[in-house]
Write a protein that holds these residues in place. Structure first.
Motif, PDB file in Angstrom:
ATOM      1  N   LEU A 206      33.035 -14.593  10.438  1.00 59.90           N
ATOM      2  CA  LEU A 206      33.187 -15.266  11.729  1.00 59.90           C
ATOM      3  C   LEU A 206      34.264 -16.342  11.649  1.00 59.90           C
ATOM      4  N   ASP A 207      34.956 -16.559  12.760  1.00 59.20           N
ATOM      5  CA  ASP A 207      35.973 -17.603  12.807  1.00 59.20           C
ATOM      6  C   ASP A 207      35.305 -18.976  12.784  1.00 59.20           C
ATOM      7  N   PRO A 208      35.806 -19.921  11.960  1.00 60.76           N
ATOM      8  CA  PRO A 208      35.160 -21.234  11.850  1.00 60.76           C
ATOM      9  C   PRO A 208      35.092 -22.013  13.159  1.00 60.76           C
ATOM     10  N   VAL A 209      36.136 -21.940  13.994  1.00 57.97           N
ATOM     11  CA  VAL A 209      36.117 -22.675  15.263  1.00 57.97           C
ATOM     12  C   VAL A 209      35.056 -22.105  16.193  1.00 57.97           C
ATOM     13  N   ALA A 210      35.019 -20.773  16.325  1.00 58.28           N
ATOM     14  CA  ALA A 210      34.018 -20.144  17.176  1.00 58.28           C
ATOM     15  C   ALA A 210      32.612 -20.387  16.627  1.00 58.28           C
ATOM     16  N   ALA A 211      32.473 -20.342  15.303  1.00 61.34           N
ATOM     17  CA  ALA A 211      31.165 -20.586  14.691  1.00 61.34           C
ATOM     18  C   ALA A 211      30.711 -22.016  14.945  1.00 61.34           C
ATOM     19  N   SER A 212      31.624 -22.981  14.846  1.00 63.12           N
ATOM     20  CA  SER A 212      31.282 -24.377  15.138  1.00 63.12           C
ATOM     21  C   SER A 212      30.845 -24.540  16.584  1.00 63.12           C
ATOM     22  N   ALA A 213      31.503 -23.813  17.487  1.00 61.06           N
ATOM     23  CA  ALA A 213      31.143 -23.892  18.901  1.00 61.06           C
ATOM     24  C   ALA A 213      29.716 -23.394  19.132  1.00 61.06           C
ATOM     25  N   VAL A 214      29.335 -22.322  18.447  1.00 57.36           N
ATOM     26  CA  VAL A 214      27.975 -21.799  18.587  1.00 57.36           C
ATOM     27  C   VAL A 214      26.963 -22.816  18.055  1.00 57.36           C
ATOM     28  N   ARG A 215      27.228 -23.383  16.876  1.00 49.31           N
ATOM     29  CA  ARG A 215      26.316 -24.379  16.300  1.00 49.31           C
ATOM     30  C   ARG A 215      26.149 -25.566  17.240  1.00 49.31           C
ATOM     31  N   MET A 216      27.262 -26.044  17.774  1.00 52.76           N
ATOM     32  CA  MET A 216      27.218 -27.217  18.638  1.00 52.76           C
ATOM     33  C   MET A 216      26.431 -26.925  19.907  1.00 52.76           C
TER      34      MET A 216
END
Length: 318
Positions: A206-216
C-alpha cells in the motif's frame, strides 16, 4: 512511493526524520492541547491531517493502491490480501491514533512535554519485544549494543533534562502524578501495538500516504463517535481561538501528515523493531527545542544521554 528501496540508505533512517517532526510538533501542541483538552485537540488534529492526506492521495493518484491497482490485486486471494491490509490500517488507527495519541496528549497536559516524552519513549522497548514475539525479528550484531545505547541514552536525556532548582510552566504537574504516568504508558503501548499492526499491512504494498489517510480517518471516526455521545471530556474545554487552531494545523501537518507517512514508508522496507527504536529519539531532539522555547539549558546529564542516543543511532544504521 512503494517501489524498491535504495540500498545505500537504510529505510529505518526515515524513522529519525519522523522523530524530528514529532519533536518540533510538540512545541505547537502543548499549549493548544492544554487549552482545548486532549480529546478536542486530537480530534481537530485528525481532521486537518486527514484532509491533507486525502488531498495528497487524490492529487497523486496513490489512493488507487487501496483498491489493489498496481499491486497485482483486485480479485481472488490477492484482492482479499489488500482488503485485509486496509483492515489492519483501520485497527492501527484505532489503537495507535485514537487510543495512543489521545493518551499522549492527556499525559502531556498533566506532566509536560519532557516527562510525557520519557514515558512515551518506552514504546521502543514494547516494540522490540512485541516484534520478536509476533514478527520473529531480533537485534543482531551491532544492532543490540546500539539499541541498548539508544534506549538508555533517550531515557537518560529526558530524566536528567531538567536542571535542579529551575522551574517552568511546561515542567509543572497538573492533577495526579499516577494518572499522568498511567496515560504515558498507555500511549507508549498504543504506539507500539499500532506500529506492529502496520508492518504486515505495509508489506502488502500500500502507498504510505494513502495508508496514513486511512489510519487518520479511522482514528477520527472513533473520536467523532465519542463526541456524539455528549461526554464532557470529549468537548472543547475552552472557547476555540484561531491561534489554537493554527497551532493544531501545524502540529497535524508535521507530526501526522509528514511524520506518520515517513514511519509507514520505513515500515514498508525496514524492521519494525528498529523503526520503533529510532523513532524514540524524538525526546532527545526535543531537548534543544525546549532550551530555545523556555530559555533553560538542559543539564550535562541530558547531553551525555543525548550523545549515547546518537552513538546508538549510528550503530543501528551503520
Amino acid at each position: 512511493m512503494s517501489g524498491t528501496w535504495p540500498g545505500w540508505l537504510p529505510p529505518e533512517s526515515l524513522a529519525v526524520l519522523a522523530a524530528a517532526t514529532w519533536a518540533t510538533a510538540s512545541l505547537f501542541s502543548a499549549a493548544a492541547s492544554a487549552r482545548m483538552g486532549a480529546f478536542a485537540f486530537t480530534r481537530w488534529r485528525m481532521v486537518f491531517a486527514a484532509l491533507l492526506l486525502w488531498g495528497m492521495a487524490l492529487a497523486t493518484g496513490s489512493w488507487r493502491s487501496l483498491a489493489g491497482d498496481g499491486l497485482g490485486a483486485g480479485s481472488g486471494a490477492a484482492g482479499e490480501g489488500v482488503w485485509n491490509a486496509v483492515g489492519l490500517l483501520v485497527l492501527s488507527g484505532v489503537i495507535g491514533i485514537f487510543v495512543g495519541d489521545t493518551a499522549l496528549f492527556a499525559c502531556m497536559n498533566r506532566l509536560g512535554p519532557r516527562r510525557s516524552g520519557l514515558l512515551f519513549a518506552t514504546h521502543s522497548l514494547f516494540t522490540v519485544v512485541l516484534a520478536a514475539l509476533f514478527l520473529g525479528e531480533s537485534l543482531k550484531g551491532w544492532a543490540l549494543p546500539g539499541g541498548v545505547l539508544l534506549v538508555g541514552g533517550v531515557m537518560g536525556a529526558i530524566a536528567f533534562g531538567k536542571r535542579i532548582g529551575v522551574a517552568h510552566q511546561l515542567e509543572s504537574t497538573q492533577g495526579q502524578l499516577a494518572a499522568g504516568v498511567a496515560l504515558g504508558v498507555l500511549s507508549a503501548l498504543g504506539q507500539s501495538v499500532g506500529t506492529l499492526v502496520l508492518k504486515p499491512a505495509m508489506a502488502a504494498g500500500l502507498d504510505p500516504v494513502a495508508a496514513s489517510a486511512v489510519r487518520m480517518t479511522a482514528g477520527f471516526a472513533c473520536h467523532a463517535l465519542l463526541w456524539c455521545t455528549g461526554l464532557p471530556m470529549a468537548r472543547v474545554q475552552s472557547p476555540l481561538q484561531w491561534r489554537d487552531l493554527a497551532y493544531t494545523f501545524a502540529s497535524a501537518t508535521l507530526a501526522m501528515a509528514v511524520g506518520m507517512t515517513l514511519i509507514l514508508k520505513a515500515l514498508q522496507h525496514g524492521s519494525a523493531g528498529l523503526v520503533g527504536m529510532l523513532s524514540s529519539v524524538s525526546p532527545v531532539l526535543l531537548l534543544p527545542l525546549l532550551w530555545w522555547r523556555t530559555g533553560q539549558r538542559p543539564s550535562w546529564g541530558a547531553w551525555v544521554g543525548a550523545a549515547m542516543a546518537v552513538l546508538g543511532c549510528a550503530l543501528l544504521l551503520g
